[in-house]
Motif scaffolding. Structure first.
Motif, PDB file in Angstrom:
ATOM      1  N   GLY A   1       0.808  -1.206   0.000  1.00  0.00           N
ATOM      2  CA  GLY A   1       0.000   0.000   0.000  1.00  0.00           C
ATOM      3  C   GLY A   1       0.843   1.259   0.000  1.00  0.00           C
ATOM      4  O   GLY A   1       0.579   2.210  -0.742  1.00  0.00           O
ATOM      5  N   PHE A   2       1.885   1.290   0.846  1.00  0.00           N
ATOM      6  CA  PHE A   2       2.788   2.442   0.856  1.00  0.00           C
ATOM      7  C   PHE A   2       3.444   2.627  -0.512  1.00  0.00           C
ATOM      8  O   PHE A   2       3.597   3.755  -0.992  1.00  0.00           O
ATOM      9  N   ALA A   3       3.853   1.525  -1.132  1.00  0.00           N
ATOM     10  CA  ALA A   3       4.505   1.609  -2.441  1.00  0.00           C
ATOM     11  C   ALA A   3       3.583   2.240  -3.473  1.00  0.00           C
ATOM     12  O   ALA A   3       3.985   3.138  -4.229  1.00  0.00           O
ATOM     13  N   MET A   4       2.328   1.784  -3.526  1.00  0.00           N
ATOM     14  CA  MET A   4       1.382   2.333  -4.496  1.00  0.00           C
ATOM     15  C   MET A   4       1.015   3.782  -4.170  1.00  0.00           C
ATOM     16  O   MET A   4       0.959   4.642  -5.059  1.00  0.00           O
ATOM     17  N   LEU A   5       0.769   4.072  -2.906  1.00  0.00           N
ATOM     18  CA  LEU A   5       0.392   5.431  -2.505  1.00  0.00           C
ATOM     19  C   LEU A   5       1.485   6.426  -2.845  1.00  0.00           C
ATOM     20  O   LEU A   5       1.231   7.483  -3.419  1.00  0.00           O
ATOM     21  N   GLU A   6       2.731   6.080  -2.502  1.00  0.00           N
ATOM     22  CA  GLU A   6       3.837   7.004  -2.732  1.00  0.00           C
ATOM     23  C   GLU A   6       4.200   7.091  -4.215  1.00  0.00           C
ATOM     24  O   GLU A   6       4.486   8.178  -4.726  1.00  0.00           O
ATOM     25  N   ALA A   7       4.184   5.960  -4.915  1.00  0.00           N
ATOM     26  CA  ALA A   7       4.473   5.987  -6.350  1.00  0.00           C
ATOM     27  C   ALA A   7       3.453   6.834  -7.094  1.00  0.00           C
ATOM     28  O   ALA A   7       3.781   7.541  -8.054  1.00  0.00           O
ATOM     29  N   GLY A   8       2.206   6.785  -6.654  1.00  0.00           N
ATOM     30  CA  GLY A   8       1.176   7.582  -7.296  1.00  0.00           C
ATOM     31  C   GLY A   8       1.332   9.072  -7.081  1.00  0.00           C
ATOM     32  O   GLY A   8       0.881   9.879  -7.893  1.00  0.00           O
ATOM     33  N   GLN A   9       2.001   9.459  -5.974  1.00  0.00           N
ATOM     34  CA  GLN A   9       2.110  10.872  -5.633  1.00  0.00           C
ATOM     35  C   GLN A   9       3.411  11.525  -6.111  1.00  0.00           C
ATOM     36  O   GLN A   9       3.629  12.709  -5.866  1.00  0.00           O
ATOM     37  N   VAL A  10       4.281  10.746  -6.776  1.00  0.00           N
ATOM     38  CA  VAL A  10       5.506  11.327  -7.324  1.00  0.00           C
ATOM     39  C   VAL A  10       5.393  11.428  -8.840  1.00  0.00           C
ATOM     40  O   VAL A  10       4.492  10.857  -9.454  1.00  0.00           O
ATOM     41  N   ARG A  11       6.329  12.152  -9.454  1.00  0.00           N
ATOM     42  CA  ARG A  11       6.340  12.304 -10.901  1.00  0.00           C
ATOM     43  C   ARG A  11       6.697  10.985 -11.570  1.00  0.00           C
ATOM     44  O   ARG A  11       7.334  10.108 -10.970  1.00  0.00           O
TER      45      ARG A  11
END
Length: 450
Positions: free
Chosen positions: A35-45
């Protein structure tokens, strides 16, 4: 004799059920890393996605080994019990529970560690982040649990005479991670282009709202392991712990829901729009807010804490962005830091059966929050300042502009959106007056799409 054997069998069965329960919830908490991986990947360029995913992978891979070899021993030593780690356990039947309990502690520790990656996204060197992860897993987090969870009588109780309440890590894990992330982001400085010369902030949107929302829901699912899992199947006397399990399940769910509502309402009041990312992060803030107190909160207390934790998110993020001028990319402080602090401080006021005075309980919570915050900020600042002085904290401007996927890993997460000629910051390219968007469509100068 038969009765004795029967009682022994019941005890062994209860121990077996408890061990399986701990392992199961540990696996759920581990799944939160997805979940952290998807959440953070979605919020970066788009140009930094692989870097963010690599950080999430290495947080677990490096951190869990360090916590096994060093972190647990440091925690025990800091609590006055001597340096003793799981690998020192004798290889006998008793080792199984030592290892199970270690894994349960490790997934909590790695949750605190991975929170930091979202705050420093887009400009921190991979080696710097891994170095900090080692420091956190070996010393910073272990000292926090040595002051709170590890000893028979915690530091706060020694100071105030009243114990510090944090059931599943709202302050000890989440707020600690949020404070560490905010400190690291402050020392690193903002991403290129985040602020104008007059101090006004530019929005740098993430590349995938879908990833961010998917990650949010994956985290929410794993959170039941975090909170409900902390409530054991049986009480210390061997009775079924159904009342606590039920209370934790319902307060966790209600706070989660109201966090999303609170963030959405405040965003709507500020802009006239219901911001999707605020709703998603507000849901998480509601979960963080209740994590310290789900076993004691009333149902109305869970609603109130969740609502407040969600409502403060847009306000605190705006304060961090516009007043402090700190570039907290994934809003880890308002989601994990301030929401965790709020929940811990709310404990005396929403307690269903408080056995001490409200003032005494509140003072204990304030002392606990202050001690954890002071240690976390100080230790984190020391590590990142040293890295900064050595020139190892941040990537070069050229590499930041190019993107950390290429400069740190030599990969392009979305190769079909780029070209060797005219690569731009968002991963697309400009040639012959057309721009390739990250969704694969082509925008021409006249506004048409292909």
């Amino acid at each position: 004799m038969i009765e004795s054997i029967a009682l022994q069998s019941v005890g062994e069965l209860a121990d077996g059920i408890s061990n399986v329960w701990i392992l199961t919830v540990s696996f759920l908490i581990f799944f939160m890393h997805a979940g952290f991986a998807m959440l953070e990947a979605g919020q970066v360029r788009a140009k930094n996605v692989a870097n963010q995913l690599t950080k999430n992978l290495l947080t677990w891979s490096v951190g869990v080994v360090v916590f096994f070899l060093v972190g647990v021993g440091v925690s025990n030593a800091a609590a006055g019990a001597g340096f003793e780690t799981p690998f020192m356990a004798e290889a006998d039947a008793g080792t199984a529970e030592v290892y199970i309990n270690w894994l349960y502690g490790a997934v909590f520790a790695m949750t605190a560690a991975t929170i930091v990656s979202g705050a420093v996204a887009g400009r921190a060197r991979l080696r710097a982040y891994v170095t900090y992860t080692i420091a956190l897993a070996a010393v910073i987090y272990p000292v926090v649990i040595a002051m709170t969870w590890t000893p028979e009588i915690g530091l706060v109780q020694e100071i105030t005479g009243t114990g510090f309440t944090d059931f599943a890590g709202g302050m000890i894990v989440h707020a600690m991670g949020g404070l560490a992330g905010l400190t690291a982001a402050w020392i690193l400085g903002p991403r290129m282009g985040r602020y104008n010369d007059d101090g006004s902030a530019n929005v740098i949107p993430g590349h995938s709202m879908t990833f961010a929302v998917l990650g949010t829901l994956m985290l929410a699912f794993g959170w039941y392991g975090f909170n409900v899992g902390t409530a054991g199947v049986f009480t210390s006397s061997g009775a079924f712990n159904g009342a606590v399990l039920g209370r934790v399940a319902v307060t966790t769910t209600l706070a989660m829901a109201m966090g999303a509502v609170g963030a959405g309402l405040v965003a709507w009041a500020k802009t006239g729009k219901v911001d999707t990312l605020y709703v998603a992060n507000g849901l998480l803030a509601g979960l963080v807010g209740i994590t310290a107190i789900p076993h004691i909160a009333t149902w109305w207390g869970a609603l109130a804490v969740g609502l407040l934790a969600g409502a403060q998110l847009p306000l605190v993020f705006s304060f961090v962005e516009n007043t402090l001028k700190i570039d907290d990319v994934c809003a880890v402080f308002p989601v994990h830091g301030s929401a965790g602090i709020l929940g811990a401080l709310a404990a005396p006021f929403v307690h269903h059966n408080l056995q001490v005075g409200i003032l005494d309980a509140f003072i204990a919570q304030v002392v606990g929050v202050s001690v954890i915050a002071a240690w976390t900020v100080t230790a984190t600042a020391v590590v990142w300042y040293v890295l900064k002085m050595l020139g190892q904290a941040r990537v070069t401007p050229e590499h930041e502009q190019e993107g950390l996927d290429l400069s740190e890993h030599g990969v392009d997460t979305y190769p079909e959106f780029g070209d060797e000629d005219g690569v731009v910051a968002d991963g697309g390219f400009v040639t012959d007056g057309s721009t390739v968007r990250t969704d694969g469509s082509v925008a021409t100068n006249d506004g048409d799409s292909k």
